[in-house]
Design a protein around this motif. Structure first.
Motif, PDB file in Angstrom:
ATOM      1  N   ALA A   1       0.836  -1.206   0.000  1.00  0.00           N
ATOM      2  CA  ALA A   1       0.000   0.000   0.000  1.00  0.00           C
ATOM      3  C   ALA A   1       0.867   1.250   0.000  1.00  0.00           C
ATOM      4  CB  ALA A   1      -0.933  -0.001   1.212  1.00  0.00           C
ATOM      5  N   SER A   2       1.952   1.234   0.756  1.00  0.00           N
ATOM      6  CA  SER A   2       2.827   2.405   0.781  1.00  0.00           C
ATOM      7  C   SER A   2       3.493   2.615  -0.574  1.00  0.00           C
ATOM      8  CB  SER A   2       3.868   2.285   1.894  1.00  0.00           C
ATOM      9  OG  SER A   2       4.754   1.219   1.626  1.00  0.00           O
ATOM     10  N   LEU A   3       3.866   1.536  -1.258  1.00  0.00           N
ATOM     11  CA  LEU A   3       4.415   1.669  -2.608  1.00  0.00           C
ATOM     12  C   LEU A   3       3.388   2.250  -3.561  1.00  0.00           C
ATOM     13  CD1 LEU A   3       6.449  -1.630  -3.115  1.00  0.00           C
ATOM     14  CD2 LEU A   3       7.339   0.674  -2.800  1.00  0.00           C
ATOM     15  N   TYR A   4       2.158   1.772  -3.447  1.00  0.00           N
ATOM     16  CA  TYR A   4       1.084   2.263  -4.311  1.00  0.00           C
ATOM     17  C   TYR A   4       0.857   3.748  -4.100  1.00  0.00           C
ATOM     18  CZ  TYR A   4      -3.623   3.135  -5.998  1.00  0.00           C
ATOM     19  OH  TYR A   4      -4.717   3.667  -6.622  1.00  0.00           O
ATOM     20  N   PHE A   5       0.747   4.153  -2.842  1.00  0.00           N
ATOM     21  CA  PHE A   5       0.462   5.551  -2.550  1.00  0.00           C
ATOM     22  C   PHE A   5       1.654   6.459  -2.839  1.00  0.00           C
ATOM     23  CE2 PHE A   5      -2.952   3.736   0.155  1.00  0.00           C
ATOM     24  CZ  PHE A   5      -3.994   4.266  -0.584  1.00  0.00           C
ATOM     25  N   ALA A   6       2.856   5.936  -2.709  1.00  0.00           N
ATOM     26  CA  ALA A   6       4.034   6.741  -3.045  1.00  0.00           C
ATOM     27  C   ALA A   6       4.043   7.053  -4.538  1.00  0.00           C
ATOM     28  CB  ALA A   6       5.304   6.006  -2.646  1.00  0.00           C
ATOM     29  N   GLY A   7       3.592   6.111  -5.337  1.00  0.00           N
ATOM     30  CA  GLY A   7       3.542   6.320  -6.781  1.00  0.00           C
ATOM     31  C   GLY A   7       2.371   7.162  -7.222  1.00  0.00           C
ATOM     32  N   CYS A   8       1.357   7.282  -6.412  1.00  0.00           N
ATOM     33  CA  CYS A   8       0.149   8.017  -6.790  1.00  0.00           C
ATOM     34  C   CYS A   8       0.050   9.378  -6.125  1.00  0.00           C
ATOM     35  CB  CYS A   8      -1.090   7.203  -6.425  1.00  0.00           C
ATOM     36  SG  CYS A   8      -1.236   5.683  -7.358  1.00  0.00           S
ATOM     37  N   GLY A   9       1.093   9.857  -5.518  1.00  0.00           N
ATOM     38  CA  GLY A   9       1.040  11.175  -4.902  1.00  0.00           C
ATOM     39  C   GLY A   9       0.479  11.158  -3.488  1.00  0.00           C
ATOM     40  N   ASN A  10       0.173   9.986  -2.943  1.00  0.00           N
ATOM     41  CA  ASN A  10      -0.303   9.815  -1.568  1.00  0.00           C
ATOM     42  C   ASN A  10      -1.458  10.744  -1.209  1.00  0.00           C
ATOM     43  OD1 ASN A  10      -0.560   8.793   0.942  1.00  0.00           O
ATOM     44  ND2 ASN A  10       1.382   9.529   1.706  1.00  0.00           N
ATOM     45  N   SER A  11      -2.502  10.649  -1.950  1.00  0.00           N
ATOM     46  CA  SER A  11      -3.707  11.433  -1.688  1.00  0.00           C
ATOM     47  C   SER A  11      -4.321  11.002  -0.356  1.00  0.00           C
ATOM     48  CB  SER A  11      -4.688  11.212  -2.835  1.00  0.00           C
ATOM     49  OG  SER A  11      -5.987  11.523  -2.455  1.00  0.00           O
ATOM     50  N   ALA A  12      -4.701  11.976   0.453  1.00  0.00           N
ATOM     51  CA  ALA A  12      -5.298  11.681   1.758  1.00  0.00           C
ATOM     52  C   ALA A  12      -6.618  10.934   1.601  1.00  0.00           C
ATOM     53  CB  ALA A  12      -5.507  12.966   2.540  1.00  0.00           C
ATOM     54  N   GLY A  13      -7.388  11.282   0.572  1.00  0.00           N
ATOM     55  CA  GLY A  13      -8.667  10.612   0.355  1.00  0.00           C
ATOM     56  C   GLY A  13      -8.504   9.119   0.095  1.00  0.00           C
ATOM     57  N   LYS A  14      -7.490   8.748  -0.699  1.00  0.00           N
ATOM     58  CA  LYS A  14      -7.232   7.332  -0.970  1.00  0.00           C
ATOM     59  C   LYS A  14      -6.777   6.612   0.288  1.00  0.00           C
ATOM     60  CE  LYS A  14      -5.979   7.902  -5.811  1.00  0.00           C
ATOM     61  NZ  LYS A  14      -4.895   7.782  -6.792  1.00  0.00           N
ATOM     62  N   SER A  15      -5.967   7.284   1.075  1.00  0.00           N
ATOM     63  CA  SER A  15      -5.501   6.682   2.328  1.00  0.00           C
ATOM     64  C   SER A  15      -6.652   6.475   3.303  1.00  0.00           C
ATOM     65  CB  SER A  15      -4.432   7.568   2.978  1.00  0.00           C
ATOM     66  OG  SER A  15      -3.298   7.653   2.162  1.00  0.00           O
ATOM     67  N   LEU A  16      -7.575   7.428   3.349  1.00  0.00           N
ATOM     68  CA  LEU A  16      -8.746   7.280   4.216  1.00  0.00           C
ATOM     69  C   LEU A  16      -9.605   6.106   3.779  1.00  0.00           C
ATOM     70  CD1 LEU A  16      -9.779  11.019   4.722  1.00  0.00           C
ATOM     71  CD2 LEU A  16      -8.767   9.499   6.420  1.00  0.00           C
ATOM     72  N   LEU A  17      -9.789   5.958   2.473  1.00  0.00           N
ATOM     73  CA  LEU A  17     -10.580   4.826   1.970  1.00  0.00           C
ATOM     74  C   LEU A  17      -9.915   3.495   2.293  1.00  0.00           C
ATOM     75  CD1 LEU A  17     -11.770   6.116  -1.530  1.00  0.00           C
ATOM     76  CD2 LEU A  17     -13.177   5.669   0.483  1.00  0.00           C
ATOM     77  N   LEU A  18      -8.607   3.430   2.110  1.00  0.00           N
ATOM     78  CA  LEU A  18      -7.883   2.202   2.429  1.00  0.00           C
ATOM     79  C   LEU A  18      -7.987   1.879   3.915  1.00  0.00           C
ATOM     80  CD1 LEU A  18      -6.021  -0.112   1.634  1.00  0.00           C
ATOM     81  CD2 LEU A  18      -4.089   1.441   1.954  1.00  0.00           C
ATOM     82  N   ALA A  19      -7.786   2.883   4.753  1.00  0.00           N
ATOM     83  CA  ALA A  19      -7.880   2.668   6.202  1.00  0.00           C
ATOM     84  C   ALA A  19      -9.280   2.211   6.595  1.00  0.00           C
ATOM     85  CB  ALA A  19      -7.508   3.947   6.943  1.00  0.00           C
ATOM     86  N   GLU A  20     -10.289   2.824   5.983  1.00  0.00           N
ATOM     87  CA  GLU A  20     -11.668   2.435   6.308  1.00  0.00           C
ATOM     88  C   GLU A  20     -11.939   0.991   5.916  1.00  0.00           C
ATOM     89  OE1 GLU A  20     -16.160   4.239   6.022  1.00  0.00           O
ATOM     90  OE2 GLU A  20     -14.653   4.961   4.603  1.00  0.00           O
ATOM     91  N   SER A  21     -11.376   0.553   4.795  1.00  0.00           N
ATOM     92  CA  SER A  21     -11.607  -0.821   4.357  1.00  0.00           C
ATOM     93  C   SER A  21     -10.896  -1.832   5.260  1.00  0.00           C
ATOM     94  CB  SER A  21     -11.156  -1.011   2.906  1.00  0.00           C
ATOM     95  OG  SER A  21      -9.750  -0.949   2.801  1.00  0.00           O
ATOM     96  N   LEU A  22      -9.858  -1.406   5.947  1.00  0.00           N
ATOM     97  CA  LEU A  22      -9.109  -2.311   6.819  1.00  0.00           C
ATOM     98  C   LEU A  22      -9.578  -2.300   8.268  1.00  0.00           C
ATOM     99  CD1 LEU A  22      -5.460  -1.587   5.638  1.00  0.00           C
ATOM    100  CD2 LEU A  22      -6.765  -3.673   5.282  1.00  0.00           C
ATOM    101  N   THR A  23     -10.335  -1.307   8.653  1.00  0.00           N
ATOM    102  CA  THR A  23     -10.657  -1.095  10.063  1.00  0.00           C
ATOM    103  C   THR A  23     -11.349  -2.283  10.711  1.00  0.00           C
ATOM    104  OG1 THR A  23     -10.801   1.266   9.701  1.00  0.00           O
ATOM    105  CG2 THR A  23     -11.819   0.448  11.684  1.00  0.00           C
ATOM    106  N   TRP A  24     -12.228  -2.947  10.018  1.00  0.00           N
ATOM    107  CA  TRP A  24     -12.996  -4.039  10.629  1.00  0.00           C
ATOM    108  C   TRP A  24     -12.119  -5.231  10.981  1.00  0.00           C
ATOM    109  CZ3 TRP A  24     -17.415  -4.214  12.989  1.00  0.00           C
ATOM    110  CH2 TRP A  24     -17.973  -5.441  13.280  1.00  0.00           C
ATOM    111  N   GLU A  25     -11.296  -5.700  10.033  1.00  0.00           N
ATOM    112  CA  GLU A  25     -10.505  -6.905  10.269  1.00  0.00           C
ATOM    113  C   GLU A  25      -9.093  -6.626  10.753  1.00  0.00           C
ATOM    114  OE1 GLU A  25     -10.644  -9.808   7.191  1.00  0.00           O
ATOM    115  OE2 GLU A  25     -12.771  -9.493   6.840  1.00  0.00           O
ATOM    116  N   HIS A  26      -8.532  -5.483  10.389  1.00  0.00           N
ATOM    117  CA  HIS A  26      -7.155  -5.166  10.752  1.00  0.00           C
ATOM    118  C   HIS A  26      -7.061  -3.733  11.281  1.00  0.00           C
ATOM    119  CE1 HIS A  26      -5.959  -8.845   8.719  1.00  0.00           C
ATOM    120  NE2 HIS A  26      -6.659  -8.447   7.674  1.00  0.00           N
ATOM    121  N   PRO A  27      -7.650  -3.479  12.454  1.00  0.00           N
ATOM    122  CA  PRO A  27      -7.654  -2.099  12.960  1.00  0.00           C
ATOM    123  C   PRO A  27      -6.254  -1.552  13.226  1.00  0.00           C
ATOM    124  CG  PRO A  27      -8.441  -3.606  14.642  1.00  0.00           C
ATOM    125  CD  PRO A  27      -8.324  -4.398  13.369  1.00  0.00           C
TER     126      PRO A  27
END
Length: 114
Positions: free
Chosen positions: A14-40
Motif C-alpha cells: 500500500a505504501s508503494l502504491y500511494f508513493a507512486g500516486c502522490g499519496n492522496s489523503a482521500g485514498k488513504s482514508l478509503l484504504l484505512a476504512e476498508s481495513l478497520t474491521w478486520e485489521h484495525p
C-alpha cells in the motif's frame, strides 16, 4: 504470526502504491476504512501516517477523526479523546443520510459511557 506477516506485506504494498500516486489523503482514508474491521492496527498505522496538512477539508478531517477513533477502539486503546469525536459528530450533525454521522455518534456514545 501469519496475519502479522500478511499485514506487513499489505502495508508495504500500500505504501508503494500511494508513493507512486502522490499519496492522496482521500485514498488513504478509503484504504484505512476498508481495513478497520478486520485489521484495525493496520488501519491505525495508515491513519497515523497521513500528515494533518494533507487533510484539505473539514470533511476529511472529520472522517480521519472518526476512523482513528474507531481503529483505536477496536485495537483496544481506551484513551480516546472525547472532544475530537464530538467535533466530528457535530460536522455531520445535519446530514441525516451520511453513514459517518451514525459512526461518529456511536463512538461518541461509547467514549462518554466509558
Amino acid at each position: 504470526m501469519r496475519n502479522f506477516i500478511y499485514s506487513c506485506c499489505f502495508l508495504w504494498l500500500a505504501s508503494l502504491y500511494f508513493a507512486g500516486c502522490g499519496n492522496s489523503a482521500g485514498k488513504s482514508l478509503l484504504l484505512a476504512e476498508s481495513l478497520t474491521w478486520e485489521h484495525p492496527d493496520s488501519a491505525l498505522a495508515i491513519l497515523d501516517s497521513i500528515p494533518e496538512s494533507s487533510l484539505k477539508s473539514d470533511r476529511e478531517r472529520a472522517i480521519h477523526t472518526i476512523l482513528t477513533t474507531e481503529a483505536r477502539y477496536k485495537s483496544g486503546f481506551d484513551d480516546v479523546d472525547n472532544s475530537l469525536i464530538s467535533l466530528a459528530a457535530n460536522h455531520f450533525e445535519n446530514d441525516d443520510k451520511n453513514p459517518y454521522r451514525l459512526k461518529a455518534n456511536y463512538y461518541k456514545g461509547i467514549i462518554e459511557v466509558v
